[in-house]
Scaffold this active site. Structure first.
Site, short mmCIF file in Angstrom:
data_model
loop_
_atom_site.label_atom_id
_atom_site.label_comp_id
_atom_site.label_asym_id
_atom_site.label_seq_id
_atom_site.Cartn_x
_atom_site.Cartn_y
_atom_site.Cartn_z
N CYS A 162 0.69 -1.33 0.15
CA CYS A 162 0.09 0.14 0.03
C CYS A 162 0.90 1.22 0.00
CB CYS A 162 -1.09 0.07 1.13
SG CYS A 162 -1.92 -1.39 1.17
N HIS A 296 -2.30 8.33 6.04
CA HIS A 296 -2.61 6.79 5.30
C HIS A 296 -3.90 6.47 5.89
CE1 HIS A 296 -1.66 3.13 3.24
NE2 HIS A 296 -1.88 2.60 4.51
N GLU A 307 -0.47 5.19 13.27
CA GLU A 307 -0.15 6.45 12.58
C GLU A 307 -0.51 7.94 13.57
OE1 GLU A 307 -0.84 8.59 8.42
OE2 GLU A 307 -2.39 7.03 9.01
N LYS A 325 -9.52 7.90 2.24
CA LYS A 325 -10.12 6.80 2.32
C LYS A 325 -11.27 6.39 2.46
CE LYS A 325 -5.59 4.43 2.22
NZ LYS A 325 -4.62 5.76 2.40
N HIS A 330 -9.64 2.10 -0.04
CA HIS A 330 -8.48 1.98 -0.13
C HIS A 330 -8.15 1.27 -1.40
CE1 HIS A 330 -4.39 1.44 1.03
NE2 HIS A 330 -4.54 0.71 2.16
N PHE A 389 1.51 -3.06 3.83
CA PHE A 389 1.79 -4.81 4.48
C PHE A 389 3.50 -5.19 4.27
CE2 PHE A 389 -2.41 -7.01 4.47
CZ PHE A 389 -2.96 -6.34 5.42
#
Length: 401
Positions: A162, A296, A307, A325, A330, A389
């Site tokens: 991502c 993010h 975050e 998002k 996403h 990831f």
């Protein structure tokens, strides 16, 4: 000897579930309009929501072999065309050896893969299309763009899950500042909405079947999405020589790895923090210079908490924070490029968009997340975070020109 790491953004392009162009996407994000819808292809699965791009076939470019491109490549080409148009660049006029194409695509053509697998199981190997591999391979977004534009400079795809779109931006910036090209076309593109991929993310409890709620007390995962974002980057001298549009300056980049877990972020976010601090240092900025953050913000319980903790430590003045998002879902490998383009638009319009789906901010998160409606904010510089990831962290710092 140090090198000047600043480059210019001269064009952006977007294709998302909110619409096939930059204006429709920006309007939806600015208004905080969620695009998630029940997806018939996901019927019967634990998660049935997605953010799909409407009428992908209409995005097909007119070139040989285009009918066999996976939707990821079609969306990428459409976003790139918009970005080049805004940058006032015609491939017929440039030196193709001095142009680079860098794409971020983490999964490749999943629709091509699933279609080929179904044919193989049903009718055997001779039924599989010879176009299967060129639809499926992750580098084919890059190949399609470079072929379509006639680019013969450096071309490559990066896959950092991502974070791929943001990693592509950092890679392209390095190609420019080391003199390997004058123009870099950067594109993040992903078309991951398929039963298999949705099931995979559902099995690791990353998806929501209700709504994406970044930073909300009731957040329970993201909505899987498809889309593409493109940015044209140029060396300042090259842009000046042709009187190019100057949308923003790309002034800092930081990257790191967690080395912690295949899917979970480091709980304290120490290496994400290191990437953020490195990007600020390269930009020559203090934390207080950051006017807003495009987070993010995936709407996962652990990811948002990590975050937010990083932002609270590094940016104690609590600048406004937003996540796209909640509106767009996403888009995985495309997210970093899409969100960098949105950050450029936020800087240019003096607006920080709201985080769609955010109703009650988690009181444990010490950030100023924008909710409800867009906030007027005249920022001179902003941060766009991307985490993936595998522990991939990438942070981009953009400044208004």
């Amino acid at each position: 000897m140090t090198r000047d790491t600043e480059v210019l953004v001269t064009g952006v392009g977007l294709v998302t579930a909110a619409g096939p162009d930059t204006d429709s996407t920006w309007n939806a994000v600015r208004e905080g309009r969620a695009c998630a819808r029940p997806d018939p292809e996901l019927h019967g699965l634990p998660v049935t929501l997605s953010c799909r791009v409407a009428d992908v076939d209409a995005l097909r470019p007119r070139q040989p072999g285009a009918s066999h491109l996976d939707p990821a490549a079609r969306m990428g080409l459409a976003a790139v065309a918009q970005a080049l148009d805004e940058a006032k660049l015609d491939p017929a006029d440039w030196d193709p050896t001095r142009v680079a194409v860098v794409t971020g695509c983490s999964l490749g053509g999943m629709r091509a893969q699933e279609a080929a697998a179904a044919r193989f199981r049903a009718d055997g190997p001779t039924s599989v299309s010879p176009y299967f591999l060129t639809g499926y391979m992750p580098n084919m977004v890059c190949a399609a763009v470079s072929l379509h534009l006639g680019v013969t400079g450096p071309t490559l795809n990066v896959a950092t899950a991502c974070a791929s779109g943001a990693t592509a931006l950092g890679t392209a910036r390095d190609l420019l500042t080391t003199g390997q090209c004058d123009i870099a076309v950067v594109c993040g593109a992903e078309a991951p909405v398929s039963p298999l991929i949705a099931t995979g993310f559902s099995q690791v409890r990353a998806l929501s079947d209700r709504v994406s709620r970044p930073f909300d007390t009731a957040r329970d995962g993201f909505v899987i999405a498809e889309g593409a974002g493109a940015l044209v980057l140029e060396r300042p001298a090259h842009a000046a020589a042709r009187s190019a549009p100057r949308l923003a300056r790309f002034i800092g980049y930081g990257a790191s790895s967690d080395a912690h877990h295949l899917v979970a972020p480091h709980p304290e976010g120490r290496h994400a923090e290191r990437a953020l601090r490195a990007a600020l240092a390269e930009a020559g900025l203090s934390p207080g210079d950051i006017g807003h953050v495009n987070a993010h913000g995936t709407s996962t319980p652990v990811g948002d908490a990590m975050e937010a903790a990083v932002l609270a430590r590094v940016l104690p003045h609590r600048p406004p924070v937003t996540s796209a998002k909640g509106t767009l879902g996403h888009t995985l490998g495309a997210a970093g490029a899409i969100e960098a383009a949105l950050t450029v638009l936020a800087l240019r319009t003096d607006l920080v968009p709201p985080t769609a789906g955010l109703t009650v901010q988690d009181p444990a998160l010490d950030i100023d997340a924008v909710a409800g409606s867009a906030r007027s904010e005249s920022s001179t510089a902003a941060v766009s975070n991307s985490f993936g990831f595998g522990g991939h962290n990438a942070v981009v710092v953009l400044a208004r020109d």
